[in-house]
Design an enzyme around this catalytic site. Sequence first.
Site, PDB file in Angstrom:
ATOM      1  N   SER A 143     -13.118 -17.793 -52.756  1.00  0.00           N
ATOM      2  CA  SER A 143     -12.000 -16.819 -52.605  1.00  0.00           C
ATOM      3  C   SER A 143     -11.235 -17.585 -53.676  1.00  0.00           C
ATOM      4  CB  SER A 143     -11.074 -17.009 -51.077  1.00  0.00           C
ATOM      5  OG  SER A 143     -10.283 -17.085 -51.198  1.00  0.00           O
ATOM      6  N   LYS A 169     -14.023 -13.294 -54.556  1.00  0.00           N
ATOM      7  CA  LYS A 169     -12.639 -12.387 -53.570  1.00  0.00           C
ATOM      8  C   LYS A 169     -11.289 -12.762 -54.361  1.00  0.00           C
ATOM      9  CE  LYS A 169     -10.460 -14.124 -49.262  1.00  0.00           C
ATOM     10  NZ  LYS A 169     -10.489 -14.139 -47.414  1.00  0.00           N
ATOM     11  N   LYS A 171      -7.259 -13.303 -54.830  1.00  0.00           N
ATOM     12  CA  LYS A 171      -5.697 -13.595 -53.411  1.00  0.00           C
ATOM     13  C   LYS A 171      -4.963 -12.489 -54.169  1.00  0.00           C
ATOM     14  CE  LYS A 171      -6.704 -16.069 -50.332  1.00  0.00           C
ATOM     15  NZ  LYS A 171      -6.496 -15.509 -48.563  1.00  0.00           N
ATOM     16  N   ASP A 196      -7.255  -9.882 -51.795  1.00  0.00           N
ATOM     17  CA  ASP A 196      -7.025 -10.357 -49.367  1.00  0.00           C
ATOM     18  C   ASP A 196      -5.669 -10.141 -49.546  1.00  0.00           C
ATOM     19  OD1 ASP A 196      -6.335 -11.972 -47.096  1.00  0.00           O
ATOM     20  OD2 ASP A 196      -7.567 -13.450 -47.961  1.00  0.00           O
ATOM     21  N   GLU A 221      -8.777  -6.765 -47.751  1.00  0.00           N
ATOM     22  CA  GLU A 221      -7.938  -7.542 -47.172  1.00  0.00           C
ATOM     23  C   GLU A 221      -6.798  -8.177 -46.499  1.00  0.00           C
ATOM     24  OE1 GLU A 221     -10.378 -11.207 -47.178  1.00  0.00           O
ATOM     25  OE2 GLU A 221      -8.897 -12.279 -45.242  1.00  0.00           O
ATOM     26  N   ASP A 246      -8.310  -9.675 -41.178  1.00  0.00           N
ATOM     27  CA  ASP A 246      -8.404 -11.516 -40.873  1.00  0.00           C
ATOM     28  C   ASP A 246      -7.130 -12.087 -39.823  1.00  0.00           C
ATOM     29  OD1 ASP A 246      -8.082 -14.058 -40.960  1.00  0.00           O
ATOM     30  OD2 ASP A 246      -8.060 -13.710 -43.391  1.00  0.00           O
ATOM     31  N   LYS A 270     -13.152 -15.363 -38.668  1.00  0.00           N
ATOM     32  CA  LYS A 270     -13.019 -16.844 -38.933  1.00  0.00           C
ATOM     33  C   LYS A 270     -13.845 -17.320 -37.189  1.00  0.00           C
ATOM     34  CE  LYS A 270     -10.187 -16.921 -42.299  1.00  0.00           C
ATOM     35  NZ  LYS A 270      -9.084 -16.937 -43.116  1.00  0.00           N
ATOM     36  N   GLY A 298     -13.556 -18.149 -43.950  1.00  0.00           N
ATOM     37  CA  GLY A 298     -13.321 -19.557 -44.232  1.00  0.00           C
ATOM     38  C   GLY A 298     -11.319 -19.971 -44.603  1.00  0.00           C
TER      39      GLY A 298
HETATM   40  O1  OSB Z   1      -7.077 -15.727 -45.714  1.00  0.00           O
HETATM   41  O2  OSB Z   1      -8.957 -15.914 -45.835  1.00  0.00           O
HETATM   42  C1  OSB Z   1      -8.217 -16.380 -45.826  1.00  0.00           C
HETATM   43  C2  OSB Z   1      -7.643 -19.994 -47.057  1.00  0.00           C
HETATM   44  C3  OSB Z   1      -6.680 -20.019 -46.285  1.00  0.00           C
HETATM   45  C4  OSB Z   1      -6.115 -19.697 -45.763  1.00  0.00           C
HETATM   46  C5  OSB Z   1      -6.502 -17.970 -45.282  1.00  0.00           C
HETATM   47  C6  OSB Z   1      -7.883 -17.845 -46.248  1.00  0.00           C
HETATM   48  C7  OSB Z   1      -8.392 -18.562 -46.922  1.00  0.00           C
HETATM   49  C8  OSB Z   1      -9.268 -18.112 -47.723  1.00  0.00           C
HETATM   50  C9  OSB Z   1     -10.423 -19.068 -48.168  1.00  0.00           C
HETATM   51  O3  OSB Z   1      -9.423 -17.835 -48.303  1.00  0.00           O
HETATM   52  C10 OSB Z   1     -11.235 -18.880 -47.957  1.00  0.00           C
HETATM   53  C11 OSB Z   1     -12.306 -20.475 -48.146  1.00  0.00           C
HETATM   54  O4  OSB Z   1     -12.776 -20.535 -49.082  1.00  0.00           O
HETATM   55  O5  OSB Z   1     -12.221 -21.356 -47.182  1.00  0.00           O
HETATM   56 MG    MG Z   2      -7.960 -14.192 -45.364  1.00  0.00          MG
END
Ligand code: OSB
Ligand code: MG
Length: 379
Positions: A143, A169, A171, A196, A221, A246, A270, A298
């Site tokens: 991510s 992924k 952001k 995401d 997402e 999510d 999660k 995660g």
């Molecule tokens: O939206 O999935 C998310 C990290 C912190 C808060 C929200 C998210 C995330 C990630 C990172 O996308 C996931 C990871 O690398 O553990």
């Molecule tokens: Mg997310």
Amino acid sequence: MENLLSLELPQKIELVESITVSLPFVTPFSTSNYTWSCKEALLLSITCNGETGWGECVADPDPYYSPETTISAHYIIKKFILPQIKMGMTFGEFVSVLQSIRGNMMAKATVENAMLDLMAKLRGIPLYELLGLKKKKIMSGISIGIQNNINDLITGVEKAQEKNYHRVKLKIKKGKDVEWIRTIRKHFPDVRLMADANGDYTLDDADHLRKLDEYNLMMIEQPLSYSDIYQHSLLQKHLKTDLCLDESIHSLEDTKTAHNLGACRIINIKQGRVGGMYEALRIAKYCSENGMKVWSGGMDETGIGRAFNLHLQASEYFTLPGDTSETLRYFNEDIVEPSVILDDDGFIAIPDGPGIGTKILAERIKKFSLYREVLPLPY
Ligand code: OSB
Ligand code: MG
């Protein structure tokens, strides 16, 4: 899983301790809503017969991903969750007694995780085995947070591809979305890609988001609000690309709502957000029986939380690569050994050994700890 419900909790708990740690990130991590420069995590340890089970709460110290925080979780664990646990309870009774406590799924998952790790360690078996799962190689996924400029993003995707991550992924947020995805797709025509938004959009943006349909994304997402399911169902009808929820999903009930409304076709599970490993597996099973796909998300966890996510993905229901990436992306020094690494084909091995299988590094925990508290024993 049925067998798991009938197992008794450990007989004589000797110590319950909470430790809040703060680990600096190698690079700050940004969503559309916030930037974190370190991972502050509430850890819980439960000791019995010389074995210690560990849990990691996925809540942040702030309410920028979820309403729960490290401090609210600590309070709920100490005042409401631990006192509900009684000697001789089965794991099934433990799970059902926690249902009287509304919400606070991250707090519940923390205690459930520590209990499961301890139960597996006392039996000398790996956590996946306690959960009735078989060991397998775990797919990786990365991510990449919001970057300052598109060149940094291109470099990030390039590095991920060199490592053979199974999907990437990105952001996104308003102003860093369609053009950025278009550029990335042009540079990387074959990479398995998804986006995401962490709730940055509203239904007014539906036509704008529809432009993403061109770029062969695996999914988008959480485009809309962290608390919405219904409006996602309207958006999903408007888009070809699969939506994935999510933040909006906290339980199997929420999953059923999302499924019945047609709000998404994929769930980011999660385990820490849905109350723990047991609820995560129930959601995964429901999805597989109802034509939805799931993957393991995660929360930039330390090696403790990351190990739980790996064991969870031993389940056959996790058919898509998740957000499990290498430790060194996040931390120069983690609180467990060994670090998570990818093999040449981008797979990750579940750590061997009893419980979560990773060795807890007491010295590192000490080095990064902010507060420590011995909690009243439940029995
Ligand atoms: O939206 O999935 C998310 C990290 C912190 C808060 C929200 C998210 C995330 C990630 C990172 O996308 C996931 C990871 O690398 O553990
Ligand atoms: Mg997310």
